[in-house]
Write a protein that holds these residues in place. Structure first.
Motif, PDB file in Angstrom:
ATOM      1  N   TRP A 138       2.246   0.509  -8.120  1.00 38.02           N
ATOM      2  CA  TRP A 138       2.288   1.874  -7.589  1.00 38.02           C
ATOM      3  C   TRP A 138       3.212   2.737  -8.442  1.00 38.02           C
ATOM      4  N   LEU A 139       2.733   3.898  -8.844  1.00 39.73           N
ATOM      5  CA  LEU A 139       3.542   4.869  -9.572  1.00 39.73           C
ATOM      6  C   LEU A 139       3.812   6.048  -8.656  1.00 39.73           C
ATOM      7  N   GLU A 140       5.075   6.255  -8.363  1.00 40.33           N
ATOM      8  CA  GLU A 140       5.459   7.381  -7.503  1.00 40.33           C
ATOM      9  C   GLU A 140       5.190   8.698  -8.229  1.00 40.33           C
ATOM     10  N   PRO A 141       4.638   9.705  -7.536  1.00 40.42           N
ATOM     11  CA  PRO A 141       4.511  11.020  -8.178  1.00 40.42           C
ATOM     12  C   PRO A 141       5.884  11.508  -8.648  1.00 40.42           C
ATOM     13  N   ALA A 196       0.816  -1.213   0.000  1.00 40.29           N
ATOM     14  CA  ALA A 196       0.000   0.000   0.000  1.00 40.29           C
ATOM     15  C   ALA A 196       0.849   1.261   0.000  1.00 40.29           C
ATOM     16  N   THR A 197       2.153   1.114  -0.254  1.00 38.64           N
ATOM     17  CA  THR A 197       3.072   2.248  -0.201  1.00 38.64           C
ATOM     18  C   THR A 197       3.816   2.363  -1.523  1.00 38.64           C
ATOM     19  N   SER A 198       3.851   3.573  -2.068  1.00 38.62           N
ATOM     20  CA  SER A 198       4.550   3.778  -3.340  1.00 38.62           C
ATOM     21  C   SER A 198       6.062   3.727  -3.130  1.00 38.62           C
ATOM     22  N   PRO A 199       6.808   3.425  -4.193  1.00 33.96           N
ATOM     23  CA  PRO A 199       8.270   3.424  -4.067  1.00 33.96           C
ATOM     24  C   PRO A 199       8.808   4.836  -3.859  1.00 33.96           C
ATOM     25  N   GLN A 200      10.043   4.904  -3.416  1.00 32.55           N
ATOM     26  CA  GLN A 200      10.700   6.188  -3.182  1.00 32.55           C
ATOM     27  C   GLN A 200      11.978   6.247  -4.014  1.00 32.55           C
ATOM     28  N   SER A 201      12.142   7.334  -4.763  1.00 30.74           N
ATOM     29  CA  SER A 201      13.350   7.511  -5.563  1.00 30.74           C
ATOM     30  C   SER A 201      14.068   8.781  -5.124  1.00 30.74           C
ATOM     31  N   THR A 202      15.379   8.760  -5.292  1.00 29.39           N
ATOM     32  CA  THR A 202      16.205   9.910  -4.926  1.00 29.39           C
ATOM     33  C   THR A 202      17.254  10.131  -6.002  1.00 29.39           C
ATOM     34  N   ALA A 203      17.781  11.350  -6.023  1.00 33.18           N
ATOM     35  CA  ALA A 203      18.841  11.712  -6.959  1.00 33.18           C
ATOM     36  C   ALA A 203      20.054  12.170  -6.170  1.00 33.18           C
ATOM     37  N   VAL A 204      21.232  11.755  -6.624  1.00 27.84           N
ATOM     38  CA  VAL A 204      22.493  12.173  -6.026  1.00 27.84           C
ATOM     39  C   VAL A 204      23.284  12.927  -7.094  1.00 27.84           C
ATOM     40  N   LEU A 205      23.696  14.165  -6.777  1.00 28.50           N
ATOM     41  CA  LEU A 205      24.439  15.005  -7.713  1.00 28.50           C
ATOM     42  C   LEU A 205      25.895  15.070  -7.279  1.00 28.50           C
ATOM     43  N   SER A 206      26.795  14.838  -8.234  1.00 25.77           N
ATOM     44  CA  SER A 206      28.230  14.873  -7.954  1.00 25.77           C
ATOM     45  C   SER A 206      28.878  15.909  -8.851  1.00 25.77           C
ATOM     46  N   THR A 220      10.809   9.218 -11.629  1.00 27.19           N
ATOM     47  CA  THR A 220       9.749   8.523 -10.907  1.00 27.19           C
ATOM     48  C   THR A 220      10.013   7.028 -10.944  1.00 27.19           C
ATOM     49  N   ALA A 221       9.482   6.320  -9.967  1.00 25.59           N
ATOM     50  CA  ALA A 221       9.656   4.872  -9.883  1.00 25.59           C
ATOM     51  C   ALA A 221       8.290   4.191  -9.836  1.00 25.59           C
ATOM     52  N   THR A 222       8.230   2.991 -10.405  1.00 25.09           N
ATOM     53  CA  THR A 222       7.040   2.139 -10.365  1.00 25.09           C
ATOM     54  C   THR A 222       7.426   0.821  -9.719  1.00 25.09           C
ATOM     55  N   ASP A 223       6.604   0.350  -8.761  1.00 22.66           N
ATOM     56  CA  ASP A 223       6.940  -0.927  -8.135  1.00 22.66           C
ATOM     57  C   ASP A 223       6.167  -2.057  -8.816  1.00 22.66           C
ATOM     58  N   LYS A 224       6.461  -3.287  -8.411  1.00 22.17           N
ATOM     59  CA  LYS A 224       5.879  -4.447  -9.080  1.00 22.17           C
ATOM     60  C   LYS A 224       4.396  -4.598  -8.784  1.00 22.17           C
TER      61      LYS A 224
END
Length: 411
Positions: free
Chosen positions: A274-277, A200-210, A267-271
């Motif tokens: 769920w589509l993360e905003p 019942a929880t959408s995935p979480q994505s993050t970005a790392v800038l170098s 954005t990430a989609t789980d199996k």
């Protein structure tokens, strides 16, 4: 059995021959009973067909037996018979002896060979690949048309069996729900297990800038963007991104952004489906220092106050400020106007102008300035004229002094 003998004699003395009469006396009804044979269950129930044997005994006049099943017609009893079929049956029987004495009886035969029917129902929002994308309520209902339901039990995630009372709420995770039921006859609906997958929880994505960070949120070197996503339950299916208004594409490896202002969406989609905003990130990169044109200077000044002018441009983050340093001293902020007004002492000076853009990139330009305010100096404000007058005056005075001295010697 009894025998009665009798004879008669008349008045003349003539005797009759002896007569014999045999008869029986039976005033006792037959002794009866019934025997039921079959797979026994619980609470007086049978789990299959039942063989019924009726017995009747009469030691005197003999006996005959008749019976009927479930209020049907009476039939002579010739031997044991089988009662089958779900439900409760009634066997009535009667025994009559030769004297007419009778005995009646009945027996109840309850048969239930069918286990309860258990139905499991789940309410929730279905996702993909047998996942639910909301909390799930698992409810059970059981029916038994024979002896009636005795017990309905449930077990969650390998725990202990417990009597089912109300619907089970399931949250995130993969759950095993086992259930079983038994009826009053002892028939068991064997344990069944279902797997309920809830995410019942959408995935979480993050970005790392170098990259090398500059000022005001800018980077001064190309930026390497790394994306990552996590989903603790069903797992990440796809991580996608786009730069600007470009096409969405699956993320594979880190990518690099050079000079410019870039908008990244990811954005990430789980199996489970769920589509993360979509998240939006702005990356500002300016690798190039400002373009600083040559400083306009008089080079040589006969005034302590000097005004320097120049021009500068920056196509990336834009010029943020100008600074000036004189003869290796500290930097003085000038603001954004390309003008510096200096008060300098006599002598040779080195003046450095520095332009800094919003990202922190710097460009410098230096000029040499000589200040000469001495009125007797050839480079002074009067071009050395006072010095010439002074020399002429000295020569005149010396000439006068020499002439006067010679005149005195003649006297």
């Amino acid at each position: 059995m009894h025998v009665v003998e009798s004879y008669a004699t008349d008045v003349a003395g003539n005797p009759e021959g002896i007569s014999r009469v045999s008869f029986g006396v039976d005033t006792v009804a037959p002794a009866t009973g019934v025997t039921l044979s079959g797979p026994r269950g619980e609470n007086g129930w049978y789990l299959g067909p039942v063989t019924v044997a009726i017995r009747a005994e009469d030691a005197t006049s003999g006996v005959s037996i008749s019976y009927r099943l479930d209020d049907g017609p009476w039939s002579p009893y010739a031997g044991s018979f089988v009662v089958a079929g779900e439900g409760t049956h009634r066997v009535d029987y009667a025994a009559v002896d030769g004297a007419g004495n009778s005995e009646t009886g009945d027996a109840s035969v309850s048969i239930d060979s069918t286990p309860p029917l258990v139905v499991l129902e789940m309410s929730g929002i279905p996702g993909r690949e047998d996942w639910y994308v909301s909390d799930v309520l698992v409810s059970l209902r059981a029916e038994d048309g024979g002896s009636g339901l005795a017990r309905l039990e449930v077990r969650l995630d390998g725990g202990s069996w417990a009597e089912y009372a109300s619907a089970l709420p399931l949250t995130d995770g993969v759950h095993t729900v086992s259930y079983r039921a038994s009826d009053a006859a002892g028939n068991m609906a064997g344990s069944r297990t279902v797997i309920v997958s809830v995410d019942a929880t959408s995935p979480q994505s993050t970005a790392v800038l170098s990259g090398e960070r500059g000022d005001h949120g800018w980077y001064r070197t190309p930026v390497v963007v790394s994306l990552q996503a996590s989903d603790a339950t069903s797992g990440v299916d796809v991580l996608a991104y786009r730069v600007g208004t470009g096409t969405w594409r699956p993320y594979g490896d880190p990518f690099t952004l050079s000079s410019g202002v870039h908008t990244i969406q990811f954005t990430a989609t789980d199996k489970a489906g769920w589509l993360e905003p979509a998240q939006t990130l702005t990356v500002r990169v300016d690798e190039t220092p400002p373009a600083l044109a040559a400083v306009q200077t008089p080079g040589h000044s006969t005034s302590h106050d000097v005004t320097l002018t120049w021009s500068a441009s920056d196509s990336g983050s834009g010029v943020d400020r100008f600074e000036v340093a004189v003869d290796g001293g500290g930097w003085t902020r000038l603001g954004t106007e390309p003008t510096a007004r200096l008060h300098l002492a006599d002598g040779a000076h080195t003046v450095v102008i520095r332009a800094t853009d919003a990202a922190g990139n710097r460009a410098e330009s230096s000029v040499a300035i000589t200040i000469d305010t001495n009125m007797f100096s050839p480079g002074g404000p009067y071009g050395g004229a006072p010095t010439g007058v002074l020399l002429v005056a000295i020569i005149v005075l010396v000439s006068i002094a020499i002439a006067w001295s010679r005149r005195r010697q003649r006297r």
